[in-house]
Design a protein around this motif. Structure first.
Motif, PDB file in Angstrom:
ATOM      1  N   LEU A   7      83.879  69.707  22.552  1.00  0.00           N
ATOM      2  CA  LEU A   7      84.056  68.625  22.183  1.00  0.00           C
ATOM      3  C   LEU A   7      82.260  68.649  21.694  1.00  0.00           C
ATOM      4  O   LEU A   7      81.676  67.950  21.288  1.00  0.00           O
ATOM      5  CB  LEU A   7      84.030  67.544  22.216  1.00  0.00           C
ATOM      6  CG  LEU A   7      85.538  66.956  21.845  1.00  0.00           C
ATOM      7  CD1 LEU A   7      85.894  65.525  23.438  1.00  0.00           C
ATOM      8  CD2 LEU A   7      85.854  67.070  21.100  1.00  0.00           C
ATOM      9  N   TRP A   8      81.390  69.077  22.717  1.00  0.00           N
ATOM     10  CA  TRP A   8      80.206  68.822  23.233  1.00  0.00           C
ATOM     11  C   TRP A   8      79.937  70.168  22.360  1.00  0.00           C
ATOM     12  O   TRP A   8      78.352  69.457  21.522  1.00  0.00           O
ATOM     13  CB  TRP A   8      79.542  69.860  24.254  1.00  0.00           C
ATOM     14  CG  TRP A   8      77.775  69.187  24.571  1.00  0.00           C
ATOM     15  CD1 TRP A   8      76.853  68.300  24.809  1.00  0.00           C
ATOM     16  CD2 TRP A   8      77.584  70.606  24.954  1.00  0.00           C
ATOM     17  NE1 TRP A   8      76.119  68.909  24.847  1.00  0.00           N
ATOM     18  CE2 TRP A   8      76.274  69.853  24.925  1.00  0.00           C
ATOM     19  CE3 TRP A   8      77.543  71.701  24.403  1.00  0.00           C
ATOM     20  CZ2 TRP A   8      75.204  71.666  24.953  1.00  0.00           C
ATOM     21  CZ3 TRP A   8      77.161  72.875  24.592  1.00  0.00           C
ATOM     22  CH2 TRP A   8      75.746  72.679  24.933  1.00  0.00           C
ATOM     23  N   VAL A   9      80.437  71.006  22.195  1.00  0.00           N
ATOM     24  CA  VAL A   9      79.806  72.337  21.468  1.00  0.00           C
ATOM     25  C   VAL A   9      79.520  71.535  19.462  1.00  0.00           C
ATOM     26  O   VAL A   9      79.304  72.463  18.561  1.00  0.00           O
ATOM     27  CB  VAL A   9      80.477  73.804  21.558  1.00  0.00           C
ATOM     28  CG1 VAL A   9      80.612  74.563  19.872  1.00  0.00           C
ATOM     29  CG2 VAL A   9      80.292  74.438  22.697  1.00  0.00           C
ATOM     30  N   GLY A  15      75.749  67.699  15.214  1.00  0.00           N
ATOM     31  CA  GLY A  15      73.859  66.967  14.415  1.00  0.00           C
ATOM     32  C   GLY A  15      73.300  68.076  14.357  1.00  0.00           C
ATOM     33  O   GLY A  15      71.903  67.860  13.718  1.00  0.00           O
ATOM     34  N   THR A  16      73.712  69.441  14.380  1.00  0.00           N
ATOM     35  CA  THR A  16      72.465  70.218  14.730  1.00  0.00           C
ATOM     36  C   THR A  16      72.481  70.242  12.503  1.00  0.00           C
ATOM     37  O   THR A  16      71.728  70.599  11.901  1.00  0.00           O
ATOM     38  CB  THR A  16      72.069  71.672  15.007  1.00  0.00           C
ATOM     39  OG1 THR A  16      72.645  71.626  16.685  1.00  0.00           O
ATOM     40  CG2 THR A  16      71.224  72.703  13.706  1.00  0.00           C
ATOM     41  N   MET A  17      73.054  70.831  11.378  1.00  0.00           N
ATOM     42  CA  MET A  17      73.623  70.902  10.962  1.00  0.00           C
ATOM     43  C   MET A  17      73.475  69.820  10.107  1.00  0.00           C
ATOM     44  O   MET A  17      72.960  69.687   9.001  1.00  0.00           O
ATOM     45  CB  MET A  17      75.054  71.189   9.911  1.00  0.00           C
ATOM     46  CG  MET A  17      76.053  72.119  11.484  1.00  0.00           C
ATOM     47  SD  MET A  17      77.344  73.453  10.281  1.00  0.00           S
ATOM     48  CE  MET A  17      76.529  73.589   9.025  1.00  0.00           C
ATOM     49  N   ASP A  18      73.614  68.272  10.597  1.00  0.00           N
ATOM     50  CA  ASP A  18      73.357  66.809  10.042  1.00  0.00           C
ATOM     51  C   ASP A  18      71.349  67.089   9.630  1.00  0.00           C
ATOM     52  O   ASP A  18      71.312  66.102   9.152  1.00  0.00           O
ATOM     53  CB  ASP A  18      73.320  66.089  11.097  1.00  0.00           C
ATOM     54  CG  ASP A  18      75.248  65.573  10.432  1.00  0.00           C
ATOM     55  OD1 ASP A  18      75.850  66.105   9.532  1.00  0.00           O
ATOM     56  OD2 ASP A  18      75.889  65.042  11.277  1.00  0.00           O
ATOM     57  N   GLN A  19      70.870  67.789  10.078  1.00  0.00           N
ATOM     58  CA  GLN A  19      69.248  67.319  10.082  1.00  0.00           C
ATOM     59  C   GLN A  19      68.812  68.413   8.429  1.00  0.00           C
ATOM     60  O   GLN A  19      67.797  68.023   7.761  1.00  0.00           O
ATOM     61  CB  GLN A  19      68.481  68.152  11.206  1.00  0.00           C
ATOM     62  CG  GLN A  19      68.291  68.551  12.559  1.00  0.00           C
ATOM     63  CD  GLN A  19      68.119  66.659  12.803  1.00  0.00           C
ATOM     64  OE1 GLN A  19      67.648  66.699  12.463  1.00  0.00           O
ATOM     65  NE2 GLN A  19      69.104  66.051  13.718  1.00  0.00           N
ATOM     66  N   GLY A  40      78.686  63.710   9.632  1.00  0.00           N
ATOM     67  CA  GLY A  40      79.609  65.222   9.222  1.00  0.00           C
ATOM     68  C   GLY A  40      78.892  65.582   7.657  1.00  0.00           C
ATOM     69  O   GLY A  40      79.162  66.651   6.927  1.00  0.00           O
ATOM     70  N   LEU A  41      78.180  65.096   7.014  1.00  0.00           N
ATOM     71  CA  LEU A  41      77.704  65.178   5.923  1.00  0.00           C
ATOM     72  C   LEU A  41      76.900  66.459   5.412  1.00  0.00           C
ATOM     73  O   LEU A  41      76.744  67.083   4.511  1.00  0.00           O
ATOM     74  CB  LEU A  41      76.854  63.648   4.861  1.00  0.00           C
ATOM     75  CG  LEU A  41      77.974  62.668   4.918  1.00  0.00           C
ATOM     76  CD1 LEU A  41      76.523  61.560   4.486  1.00  0.00           C
ATOM     77  CD2 LEU A  41      78.519  63.044   3.727  1.00  0.00           C
ATOM     78  N   GLY A  42      76.142  66.436   6.259  1.00  0.00           N
ATOM     79  CA  GLY A  42      74.863  67.272   6.971  1.00  0.00           C
ATOM     80  C   GLY A  42      75.465  68.951   6.592  1.00  0.00           C
ATOM     81  O   GLY A  42      75.528  69.731   6.237  1.00  0.00           O
ATOM     82  N   VAL A  43      76.915  69.456   7.436  1.00  0.00           N
ATOM     83  CA  VAL A  43      77.547  69.860   7.548  1.00  0.00           C
ATOM     84  C   VAL A  43      78.025  70.565   5.930  1.00  0.00           C
ATOM     85  O   VAL A  43      78.078  71.312   5.703  1.00  0.00           O
ATOM     86  CB  VAL A  43      79.127  70.372   7.996  1.00  0.00           C
ATOM     87  CG1 VAL A  43      80.099  71.204   8.029  1.00  0.00           C
ATOM     88  CG2 VAL A  43      79.040  69.413  10.135  1.00  0.00           C
ATOM     89  N   ILE A  44      78.494  69.294   4.722  1.00  0.00           N
ATOM     90  CA  ILE A  44      78.804  69.597   3.700  1.00  0.00           C
ATOM     91  C   ILE A  44      78.198  69.866   2.881  1.00  0.00           C
ATOM     92  O   ILE A  44      77.655  71.168   2.134  1.00  0.00           O
ATOM     93  CB  ILE A  44      79.642  68.537   3.519  1.00  0.00           C
ATOM     94  CG1 ILE A  44      80.897  67.694   3.496  1.00  0.00           C
ATOM     95  CG2 ILE A  44      79.579  68.511   1.959  1.00  0.00           C
ATOM     96  CD1 ILE A  44      81.144  66.550   3.250  1.00  0.00           C
ATOM     97  N   LEU A  45      76.332  69.625   3.146  1.00  0.00           N
ATOM     98  CA  LEU A  45      75.282  69.861   2.488  1.00  0.00           C
ATOM     99  C   LEU A  45      74.974  71.322   2.720  1.00  0.00           C
ATOM    100  O   LEU A  45      74.807  71.859   1.707  1.00  0.00           O
ATOM    101  CB  LEU A  45      74.388  68.947   2.703  1.00  0.00           C
ATOM    102  CG  LEU A  45      72.720  69.325   2.254  1.00  0.00           C
ATOM    103  CD1 LEU A  45      73.025  68.806   0.409  1.00  0.00           C
ATOM    104  CD2 LEU A  45      71.410  67.757   2.698  1.00  0.00           C
TER     105      LEU A  45
END
Length: 203
Positions: A7-9, A15-19, A40-45
């Motif tokens: 879960l931490w990873v 969190g990094t991809m959400d940037q 999670g929206l940053g992951v999609i973007l």
């Protein structure tokens, strides 16, 4: 513990991809559109950006833009050395036809009689081979439990043993400090061990 680490990873990656949401205009930020932050929206973007970039560079115009971009980077003194080095390494390692990290090896390191797992990265440079009579092989020996650091060795080919375990299995073995040992495959006959330290079968 495995669940917490997983879960931490995942949280760190998300969190990094959400940037990447910071690339959007202020009016299109999730906080403005939905009134709250949506993980999670940053992951999609990010995936859309990667997919769009891949489509772009696959056509003629995209290839021309990449060449122009690389030409610009090649004119910046410090950036060009870093970019060119990273690009050469990534092209070599990620090439489907390359030999880098395709085999797990057993080598004697840091002294004869002490064995560790390494990964074949290719053959030494022509200038190195000109000074050495023996046929050598380039080996990367990772550190434990962090395999991103390690040692680059040039070992005589007849002093390495090619393992039948996959690179993924060998990497798990190294990262786990020998705890997660690969399971022996049924029907696989393993060669006999060397008769004496320093005498190994030819790879």
């Amino acid at each position: 513990m495995p669940l917490v680490i997983t879960l931490w990873v995942l949280g760190f990656i998300v969190g990094t991809m959400d940037q990447s949401l910071l690339l959007l205009p202020a009016g299109l930020q999730p906080e403005v559109l939905f009134g709250r932050r949506i993980p999670g929206l940053g992951v999609i973007l990010t995936l859309l950006i990667i997919f769009g970039t891949g489509l772009l560079v696959r056509n003629f115009i995209g290839e021309a833009l990449v060449r122009v971009w690389e030409a610009v980077l090649a004119r910046i003194p410090i950036v060009r050395s870093i970019y060119s080095s990273v690009k050469q390494v990534s092209d070599t390692v990620l090439s489907p036809n390359g030999q880098a990290f395709r085999k797990a090896l057993l080598v004697q390191y840091p002294r004869a009689g002490v064995w560790t797992i390494g990964f074949q990265t290719g053959s030494p440079a022509d200038e190195v081979r000109a000074h050495i009579v023996q046929e050598m092989v380039s080996v990367y020996v990772p550190t434990t439990p962090n395999p991103t650091s390690g040692f680059f060795l040039m070992v005589p080919r007849d002093e390495v043993i090619v393992l039948q375990m996959s690179v993924d299995e060998a990497l798990k073995y190294v990262v786990s400090m020998g705890v997660v040992a690969p399971v022996a495959r049924p029907g696989v006959v393993y060669p006999h061990r060397p008769a004496a330290p320093g005498q190994t079968p030819r790879a």
